[in-house]
Enzyme design. Structure first.
Site, PDB file in Angstrom:
ATOM      1  N   GLU A  60       0.824  -1.212   0.000  1.00 61.58           N
ATOM      2  CA  GLU A  60       0.000   0.000   0.000  1.00 61.58           C
ATOM      3  C   GLU A  60       0.854   1.257   0.000  1.00 61.58           C
ATOM      4  O   GLU A  60       0.534   2.235  -0.682  1.00 61.58           O
ATOM      5  CB  GLU A  60      -0.942   0.012   1.206  1.00 61.58           C
ATOM      6  CG  GLU A  60      -2.125  -0.953   1.090  1.00 61.58           C
ATOM      7  CD  GLU A  60      -1.745  -2.419   1.288  1.00 61.58           C
ATOM      8  OE1 GLU A  60      -0.670  -2.681   1.872  1.00 61.58           O
ATOM      9  OE2 GLU A  60      -2.510  -3.296   0.866  1.00 61.58           O
ATOM     10  N   HIS A 129     -10.983  -5.188   7.850  1.00 58.17           N
ATOM     11  CA  HIS A 129     -11.589  -4.896   6.550  1.00 58.17           C
ATOM     12  C   HIS A 129     -12.676  -3.829   6.676  1.00 58.17           C
ATOM     13  O   HIS A 129     -12.877  -3.041   5.771  1.00 58.17           O
ATOM     14  CB  HIS A 129     -12.225  -6.159   5.953  1.00 58.17           C
ATOM     15  CG  HIS A 129     -11.249  -7.119   5.359  1.00 58.17           C
ATOM     16  ND1 HIS A 129     -10.220  -7.665   6.075  1.00 58.17           N
ATOM     17  CD2 HIS A 129     -11.149  -7.630   4.106  1.00 58.17           C
ATOM     18  CE1 HIS A 129      -9.522  -8.476   5.292  1.00 58.17           C
ATOM     19  NE2 HIS A 129     -10.067  -8.465   4.089  1.00 58.17           N
TER      20      HIS A 129
END
Lengths: 325, 371
Positions: A60, A129
């Site tokens: 990321e 998540h």
């Protein structure tokens, strides 16, 4: 007009902007040939090629750096963070770098980046998540934070986000991806960032909310209507900067307000909104501004979501406290 | 791939040793200014060699003056550069104007020689936004304080150049400590995966503040970290301007030919403290080590080399020194004349269009500033 789910409206917005502007690039983990883990980028690589829509290595932070660098070369990056719980890996690139680019260079450089990322509970995802972390990015000067709750808003807001010349974090609630369809114009249109939408008009109470809680609030408003309470539901749509004028105008009418968020009480942005209301409309208030929020624990193990996540019942309960104060 | 049957551990150790031993230090000039590697000599005209020496001398003076101006309180944040002139300036000398530099906080000299006006470099040091307003056509971004961030950004700049079909490169610098960061690895790995035209330089001056390079990693070289990204890695004598120049020039050629990035480790040394914010190198470095590296001074060996060719003398050097001192005096004066920053300036630089909450604060500060 077409009936679209929110995810289809998002894909449509990406397609519109990829067509409109050759500088728009869409990239992230599995967004290319796979079309994204939620199919948000389905068919885009086939239509626009690997030069425009491409996969990245699984990192990321690197994706954030890539977006900044491409922005410095005149591109308009639309990067994806697969789940917003992974934002911690890229917090420096987002908050430490692109948010500051225009300021630190005295306007010489910008980061015209849109960060798309799913979040939100109710679909039994594994750890990290579903966490609502919009409060973190809303606290970074230089960022704008957008959270749509309908297919129509999702498309217009995403086109605006991509065209914005400053970085925009665009958060997509997973539970809303396919939960309902709505008429969405097939042509391009924009919805200005920083402007709220009154999703339901009312005269007794103003509910200020965003994301999946918009729908819980609308459901609660319907129930409250049956008991004779007229509730106004304001969907912020952009949580930073948020539309204080619409909020205050509503409170001047209703005299009562509450803020509803899915995030924990110590997180999210409800506290910031309450503070602004207190600063600006205390003399209009018949009751304190209360909050509906999740408990201040770590996001629940998936089986505990139903007892933990705020829902319309919590909204009704708090609304009654405000209405009967 | 051949399958292993026995002695797997022993094989792995041997493999590691082979990799580590594969990274030899590229050197062209020794400490005496003698050419020890004729085959690698760069094709530089006398004027170019003189220009490189001028820049190195100028920058040494700039370092001395910056330290003294900092001590007088006339500069702010300053990270000394003396000792790293070959590493910094010979690498920049190998670039073209269209190449984009992403510097670390010690890499102000490269920015200056790439076109940043000196007075703006001083404003950066003092903490004034105008110092970071890079002039149009100067392809640099202000020094990066977050160690490693410049690496992932460089991968993005390089990919942008590749997509545009530009014949240019992104070059970025970090230190030996920086090579321990995740962004360091992600940056070189992304550039490798995209075959992007990037040059990653690690200036290994043996210390990250007080932490010696041996405590950063068990790897024998930093150049070998390129192996993890599957890209070429080169270790050069960072006190040797010609070796640094050649390594960067070759990496640049490979990059613009579409062959991807290179990691270059320059073995160098900073003679001064880490920064001027109270660091005292005598706490963690021995006088012996300092003496050993002073003998390797890039100016000393390059001066000897140029003198042996009859293209450098004391008079030329003094001319550069005087020019540097004059320029620095003018630049500090120009920095002094820069209008003070107002809160409204800072607000104006936040967004293209000011959001409402900021607009409100802007009006409050406009009122305050008018009093």
């Amino acid at each position: 007009m077409a009936q679209m789910t929110m995810i289809q409206a998002i894909t449509d917005a990406l397609r519109v902007e990829l067509r409109n502007d050759p500088n728009v690039l869409v990239f992230g983990e599995d967004v290319g040939v796979n079309g994204g883990v939620f199919r948000a980028t389905e068919g885009l690589q086939a239509e626009f090629g690997e030069e425009r829509v491409f996969d990245t290595p699984l990192a990321e932070s690197g994706i954030g750096g890539l977006a900044i660098g491409l922005g410095l070369q005149g591109y308009r990056p639309v990067m994806e963070i697969q789940f917003f719980g992974f934002v911690y890996e890229v917090m420096d690139a987002v908050a430490g770098q692109m948010a500051r680019m225009r300021y630190r260079s005295g306007g010489t450089y910008t980061s015209p980046v849109t960060i798309r990322s799913p979040f939100g509970g109710g679909v039994h995802t594994p750890e990290m998540h579903a966490d609502s972390l919009e409060g973190l990015v809303a606290q970074q000067p230089g960022l704008k934070v957008v959270i749509p709750s309908t297919p129509y808003d999702a498309k217009g807001l995403l086109i605006s986000a991509i065209r914005d010349n400053d970085p925009v974090v665009y958060l997509e609630h997973m539970k809303l991806y396919r939960s309902f369809r709505q008429e969405v114009p097939e042509e391009e249109y924009t919805i200005p960032l920083g402007v709220a939408d009154v999703k339901r008009e009312g005269t007794d109470l103003s509910i200020i909310t965003y994301g999946a809680m918009v729908h819980e609030s609308l459901k609660a408003a319907e129930e409250l209507e049956k008991e004779g309470h007229s509730v106004e539901v304001i969907d912020l749509r952009t949580i930073m900067p948020f539309d204080i004028d619409t909020i205050i105008a509503s409170i001047e009418k209703t005299g009562r307000a509450m803020v509803v968020q899915e995030a924990q009480k110590q997180a999210g942005i409800a506290a910031q909104i309450v503070a602004e209301i207190n600063d600006r409309a205390i003399l209009n208030l018949e009751a304190p501004v209360l909050r509906v929020a999740a408990p201040d624990t770590v996001y629940p193990f998936s089986q505990a979501e139903t007892v933990w996540l705020p829902n319309y019942k919590d909204v009704i309960e708090t609304a009654k406290k405000v209405l009967t104060f | 791939m051949a399958s292993k049957t026995k002695n797997t551990m022993a094989d792995s150790v041997k493999q590691l040793e082979q990799i580590q031993d594969g990274f030899e230090t590229l050197q062209i000039l020794n400490e005496e200014g003698e050419v020890v590697n004729k085959a690698a000599m760069p094709d530089l005209a006398d004027e170019q060699l003189q220009e490189l020496m001028k820049r190195m001398v100028y920058t040494r003076i700039l370092d001395q003056r910056s330290i003294s101006l900092n001590r007088q309180g006339r500069l702010g944040f300053y990270a000394p550069t003396a000792g790293q002139e070959a590493s910094q300036l010979a690498s920049q000398f190998a670039l073209e104007k269209e190449d984009f530099i992403l510097p670390g906080y010690r890499d102000v000299p490269q920015m200056i020689w790439h076109g940043l006006p000196l007075y703006q470099a001083f404003l950066f040091s003092r903490g004034h936004f105008h110092g970071n307003q890079i002039p149009e056509g100067v392809n640099v971004i202000s020094p990066q304080i977050i160690i490693g961030a410049q690496y992932i950004q460089a991968a993005g700049v390089a990919l942008g150049m590749k997509k545009r079909g530009a014949q240019s490169v992104a070059i970025t610098y970090t230190g030996d400590g920086g090579a321990s960061q995740g962004d360091f690895y992600e940056g070189i790995n992304f550039a490798g995966a995209y075959k992007a035209p990037a040059i990653f330089i690690v200036q290994n001056n043996r210390f990250a503040i007080s932490t010696p390079v041996e405590k950063q990693s068990a790897a024998k070289t930093i150049a070998q970290k390129a192996v993890a990204a599957g890209i070429p890695g080169v270790q050069v004598d960072g006190m040797d301007p010609l070796a640094v120049y050649v390594a960067v020039r070759e990496a640049r050629e490979r990059a613009v030919n579409g062959e991807g990035p290179t990691l270059i480790e320059t073995l160098t040394y900073r003679y001064g403290p880490h920064t001027m914010a109270g660091d005292d190198p005598t706490r963690y470095r021995t006088a012996d080590l300092d003496n050993e590296w002073e003998k390797k001074d890039p100016l000393v060996r390059f001066r000897k080399f140029l003198e042996s060719k009859g293209i450098w003398n004391e008079e030329m050097e003094n001319e550069v020194i005087e020019k540097a001192k004059d320029d620095i005096k003018d630049a500090i004066k120009k920095a002094d004349e820069q209008p003070k920053q107002k809160v409204t300036d800072l607000m104006s630089n936040m967004y293209e269009e000011m959001p409402n909450h900021l607009q409100e604060q802007y009006e409050i500060y406009t009122e305050k500033e008018s009093k």
